[in-house]
Design an enzyme around this catalytic site. Structure first.
Site, short mmCIF file in Angstrom:
data_model
loop_
_atom_site.label_atom_id
_atom_site.label_comp_id
_atom_site.label_asym_id
_atom_site.label_seq_id
_atom_site.Cartn_x
_atom_site.Cartn_y
_atom_site.Cartn_z
CB THR A 142 -0.88 -0.15 1.21
OG1 THR A 142 -1.87 -1.15 1.23
CG2 THR A 142 -1.54 1.45 1.18
CG ASN A 143 3.42 1.69 3.50
OD1 ASN A 143 1.41 1.91 3.30
ND2 ASN A 143 3.86 1.55 4.42
CB THR A 188 -6.17 53.29 -3.02
OG1 THR A 188 -6.38 53.86 -3.15
CG2 THR A 188 -5.80 52.18 -4.17
CB SER A 319 -35.56 39.32 0.30
OG SER A 319 -35.77 39.27 1.66
CE LYS A 325 -31.18 42.50 0.40
NZ LYS A 325 -30.22 41.37 0.46
#
Length: 482
Positions: A142-143, A188, A319, A325
């Site tokens: 498996t490793n 900014t 909403s 909205k």
């Protein structure tokens, strides 16, 4: 209960459903790891990669004479069916599992063994003729199987994901061209900065995605070294001489990927640094992608009381109480996917750190986290472009009005009318609340035509000032004594 077959291991016996291709060790893992409800079958590329690894091993073992050719050929045919995407449903083990992936490896061994038996005309479970460990897992552990399969699947998944990223990048690039003449105010720290174009903003987003495509491509190349032939801890125990080189050669041919032998098999068996690196690159991308989604939400905020510079395509009522909205639901869902991937990066980091001595037993959660992140991010890229970016429209007049009324345009004017004149106009605008654009015209420092030329899209698109225009304005200022 339907028909069953009886299988055994060193812990005892179990009844296995007669029609399934997995066996006793898979069944034990299914019982032991009832954790997430997500199974290995949710990672089809990983299952394909397991088929590629097992086929390469069978080819090398046959060539070295440690696997009977009839058995090896049946195993290869069975692997071909996994590689083709068949029998994904025969991998029922939870993605969260102890044992460093042994349950996953044995799931593959049992499915391939029973498929091979069927090809050989034998009933499922007749392991005397093709055994999950003795034959399918020959010269393997498996490793070395498990991490190698992760790398193969991850390489292909990253290739697909880079295509998803490119699809999103292209969407922003197309919008950059569409909005190239939409002048607006840059910001900014959420304060007015200097004029730019909306096209520039979208182009910057396209460029930042392009950078990450390149970085992820570079990271993908770092997972090409594999430890096949390392077996348990990297010493190559239980493998015939020459096996490591030969199985790696066959693996490159079977997978079509540029795999090569790791430099040190002990190190390669416990090291998960490449997975940490890939996770970090994904985190880098999602941090930037989430920032882009934040920007889309800000620029579309309103429609009456926000920036309202762009319109996102309406996708659903926003909403249950506020009529009319509409929310930016697509950027919002992508934000959440980005948060999830950042969390997975923490999981991968902790799992990689938790390795001890010659093995990291936490690789199952690393694999699940990486493949899950890539799958969701790929969907996010397509969703963001298809349901949001492609349908974005610009509120051109709104952008221009905000720019004209912003204090920030004095920065663009400074090279033409001078810093002192610009500062005086800025101060007057702040004191009176007046429009900088109108105050400049009232000052007589420039004509309307000259002011519009300074603030034109063409000027915003190119660095540097117009020397002819500067000369005209300088002469005007001199004549005014300013």
């Amino acid at each position: 209960m339907g028909a069953t077959r009886r299988e055994h291991d060193f812990l005892g016996e179990l009844e296995i459903p007669a029609d399934v291709y997995y066996g006793i060790q898979t069944s034990r893992a299914v019982e032991n790891f009832k954790i997430s409800g997500l199974t290995i079958s949710s990672m089809p590329r990983f299952i394909q990669a397991l088929g590629q690894v097992k086929k390469a091993a069978a080819l090398a073992n046959m060539e070295l004479g440690v696997l009977p050719r009839p058995v090896g050929e049946a195993i290869c045919q069975a692997c071909d069916r996994l590689i083709a995407g068949e029998f994904v449903d025969q991998f029922p083990v939870d993605v969260f599992q102890g044992g460093a992936g042994t349950s996953c490896n044995m799931n593959a061994n049992e499915v391939i063994a029973n498929l091979a038996l069927e090809i050989m005309g034998r009933p499922k479970g007749d392991y005397h003729y093709c055994h999950p460990n003795n034959h399918v897992n020959c010269s393997q552990s498996t490793n070395d199987v498990y991490p190698t399969a992760i790398r193969l699947a991850l390489y292909n998944s990253l290739t697909d994901f880079m295509g998803d990223m490119e699809y999103l990048r292209e969407g922003f690039a197309l919008k950059a061209e569409e909005f190239r003449n939409v002048v607006k105010m840059g910001r900014t720290q959420l304060q007015d900065a200097v004029p730019m174009t909306l096209g520039m903003e979208f182009s910057a987003w396209a460029t930042t995605i392009k950078e990450d495509i390149r970085r992820i491509g570079e990271g993908r190349e770092q997972i090409s070294d594999v430890n096949m032939g390392a077996t348990a801890i990297g010493t190559g125990i239980n493998t015939p001489e020459g096996y490591a080189e030969l199985v790696t050669k066959h693996l490159a041919e079977v997978s079509g990927l540029p795999v090569f032998m790791a430099e040190n098999y002990i190190e390669a068996t416990f090291d998960t640094g490449a997975f940490v690196q890939i996770s970090g690159l994904l985190k880098r991308f999602v941090v930037k992608l989430s920032k882009i989604c934040n920007d889309l939400r800000l620029l579309s905020s309103g429609p009456r009381c926000g920036f309202n510079e762009i319109n996102l395509p309406p996708r659903q009522p926003g909403s249950s109480i506020m009529p009319g909205k509409v929310n930016p639901v697509i950027p919002e869902v992508v934000n959440q996917i980005c948060f999830d991937v950042i969390g997975k990066d923490v999981t991968i980091t902790m799992a990689a750190e938790a390795g001890q001595l010659e093995l990291n037993v936490m690789e199952p959660v690393i694999a699940h986290s990486l493949f899950s992140a890539l799958r969701r991010l790929g969907a996010a890229c397509h969703t963001l472009r298809d349901l949001c970016v492609d349908g974005i429209t610009a509120n051109t007049e709104r952008c221009y009005d905000l720019m004209k009324n912003s204090i920030g345009i004095v920065t663009a004017l400074a090279p033409y009318i001078g810093y002192e004149n610009s500062s005086a106009i800025a101060r007057k605008a702040l004191d009176t609340g007046g429009s900088v654009y109108e105050l400049v015209l009232e000052s007589g420092l420039v004509t309307r035509e000259q002011l519009d030329a300074i603030l034109s899209p063409e000027r915003m698109l190119h660095a540097g000032e117009d020397s002819v225009l500067m000369k005209e304005i300088a002469e005007r200022l001199e004549a005014m004594g300013r």
